[in-house]
Design an enzyme around this catalytic site. Structure first.
Site, mmCIF file in Angstrom:
data_model
loop_
_atom_site.group_PDB
_atom_site.id
_atom_site.type_symbol
_atom_site.label_atom_id
_atom_site.label_comp_id
_atom_site.label_asym_id
_atom_site.label_seq_id
_atom_site.Cartn_x
_atom_site.Cartn_y
_atom_site.Cartn_z
ATOM 1 N N GLU A 208 0.852 -1.198 0.000
ATOM 2 C CA GLU A 208 0.000 0.000 0.000
ATOM 3 C C GLU A 208 0.885 1.244 0.000
ATOM 4 O O GLU A 208 1.864 1.312 0.740
ATOM 5 C CB GLU A 208 -0.884 0.095 1.257
ATOM 6 C CG GLU A 208 -2.007 -0.891 1.372
ATOM 7 C CD GLU A 208 -2.828 -0.645 2.632
ATOM 8 O OE1 GLU A 208 -2.793 0.486 3.170
ATOM 9 O OE2 GLU A 208 -3.499 -1.580 3.096
ATOM 10 N N GLU A 262 -13.056 5.612 0.559
ATOM 11 C CA GLU A 262 -13.865 4.790 1.460
ATOM 12 C C GLU A 262 -14.712 5.731 2.317
ATOM 13 O O GLU A 262 -14.365 6.036 3.455
ATOM 14 C CB GLU A 262 -12.957 3.909 2.319
ATOM 15 C CG GLU A 262 -12.134 2.939 1.499
ATOM 16 C CD GLU A 262 -11.140 2.166 2.334
ATOM 17 O OE1 GLU A 262 -11.368 0.977 2.598
ATOM 18 O OE2 GLU A 262 -10.127 2.767 2.744
ATOM 19 N N LYS A 265 -15.655 4.931 6.035
ATOM 20 C CA LYS A 265 -14.595 4.517 6.953
ATOM 21 C C LYS A 265 -14.496 5.481 8.128
ATOM 22 O O LYS A 265 -14.546 6.701 7.947
ATOM 23 C CB LYS A 265 -13.262 4.473 6.203
ATOM 24 C CG LYS A 265 -12.140 3.771 6.957
ATOM 25 C CD LYS A 265 -10.917 3.646 6.045
ATOM 26 C CE LYS A 265 -9.801 2.867 6.729
ATOM 27 N NZ LYS A 265 -8.628 2.711 5.833
ATOM 28 N N GLU A 271 -8.561 9.354 6.101
ATOM 29 C CA GLU A 271 -8.823 7.930 5.902
ATOM 30 C C GLU A 271 -9.880 7.678 4.833
ATOM 31 O O GLU A 271 -9.921 6.606 4.231
ATOM 32 C CB GLU A 271 -9.260 7.288 7.221
ATOM 33 C CG GLU A 271 -8.173 7.157 8.263
ATOM 34 C CD GLU A 271 -7.132 6.125 7.870
ATOM 35 O OE1 GLU A 271 -7.505 5.077 7.305
ATOM 36 O OE2 GLU A 271 -5.936 6.377 8.090
#
Length: 327
Positions: A208, A262, A265, A271
């Site tokens: 990642e 996302e 999330k 994030e």
């Protein structure tokens, strides 16, 4: 994929796209208990989809060692072994590689790169894991984020160094090597840690990496411009298929996090904003990968036949042809 969602696996049938599926941390204990449990998981989530869906790896757990759940540290290796044994029993061990990605939390030090070393607390678990992976020829997967390093100390870290832009760089006195970007420095820190642990021949692959396009007020540098700059420059670097200063003959391999934001999330705003595409399928910013304008993003998604599964798909690999993973 952080999971083995059957809808996603069916969507990539005959696509030619290679996929790594995840066995979530919540299943590690159960899988570690018996080979039968591992075999059941493989027969349900792997075997039925091959060869039409090109499953090429299983990530057993994610960021387990160094994490905040020590009870999982003890079951990681047994789970890895049981999954590999199950694959071997159904003659898939040479087709599907077993791995387990780590976070930077496994390191005691990583700067300068030559000082890279694993934490003593994780070594009783890391060393036998590395020994097993060495036997089955699996690489060391590390989640590498210059973004996180930068926002933790923006006063002392040059953002140009983090974004692959022109900067003085850093010099490692021990190796006499110069680094003009943090990404490669972090990779070589991993190589140094592996050498100290006795696994100098193990390849490092970045599982990642990415940059947030939005963040909270204290997340300095989380902007669309910086995110685009990081991923565009990363793409260019990976396309050259060159190595790092310490391992110049080993081409750097990395997965970009993420394809999609996302939006559900929890945690800091950053994030939820690592995606090249937004949760609704529209493009966040163009890095020259798709060649699409925001209005035509939907055509890309439909070509992957996963419009109904956007939220699952979050990262891909810029190495030759595209390998896509989804979280």
């Amino acid at each position: 994929m952080y999971d083995a969602d059957h809808g996603v696996l069916r969507a990539f049938k005959h696509s030619g796209i290679e996929i790594i599926i995840g066995l979530g941390n919540e299943y590690l204990k159960n899988i570690s208990f018996s080979e039968d449990n591992a075999m059941d998981w493989v027969k349900v989530n792997v075997e039925p989809f091959l060869p039409e869906t090109r499953i090429r790896g299983i990530a057993v757990g994610n960021e387990v060692l160094g994490g905040t759940t020590p009870e999982l540290w003890e079951v990681l290796l047994p789970a890895v072994k049981n999954i590999h044994h199950a694959l071997d029993q159904v003659h898939l061990a040479k087709v599907v590689q077993v791995s387990s990605p780590h976070s930077a939390a496994v390191f005691a030090t990583s700067f300068p790169p030559s000082a890279g070393a694993f934490k003593e607390s994780v070594m009783p678990y890391m060393k036998p894991l590395l020994e097993f992976f060495s036997r089955i020829h699996s690489p060391f997967y590390i989640n590498t984020y210059p973004f996180l390093a930068y926002i933790s100390d923006p006063e002392h870290i040059d953002i140009n160094y983090a974004l692959f832009l022109k900067n003085p760089g850093i010099y490692d006195d021990k190796t006499n090597l110069h680094y003009d970007n943090m990404f490669e420095a972090q990779i070589d820190g991993s190589y140094a840690a592996l050498e100290k642990a006795g696994f100098g021949k193990t390849e490092v692959i970045v599982s990642e990496t990415g940059w947030a396009s939005h963040g909270d007020p204290n997340e300095v540098g989380a902007t669309v411009q910086n995110a685009r700059t990081y991923n565009l420059n990363l793409r260019k670097k990976l396309a050259k298929k060159k190595g790092t200063p310490y391992r110049p003959k080993t081409p750097v391999k990395a997965y970009v996090f993420a394809i999609f934001n996302e939006n559900l999330k929890p945690g800091p705003t950053s994030e939820r904003n690592f995606g090249l595409f937004k949760a609704d399928g529209s493009i966040s910013y163009d890095i020259g990968f798709t060649g699409l304008k925001p209005s035509s993003a939907s055509s890309l998604l439909s070509s992957f036949k996963v419009c109904e599964l956007l939220i699952h798909c979050t990262s891909f690999m810029f190495i030759g042809k595209i390998s896509l993973t989804s979280y």
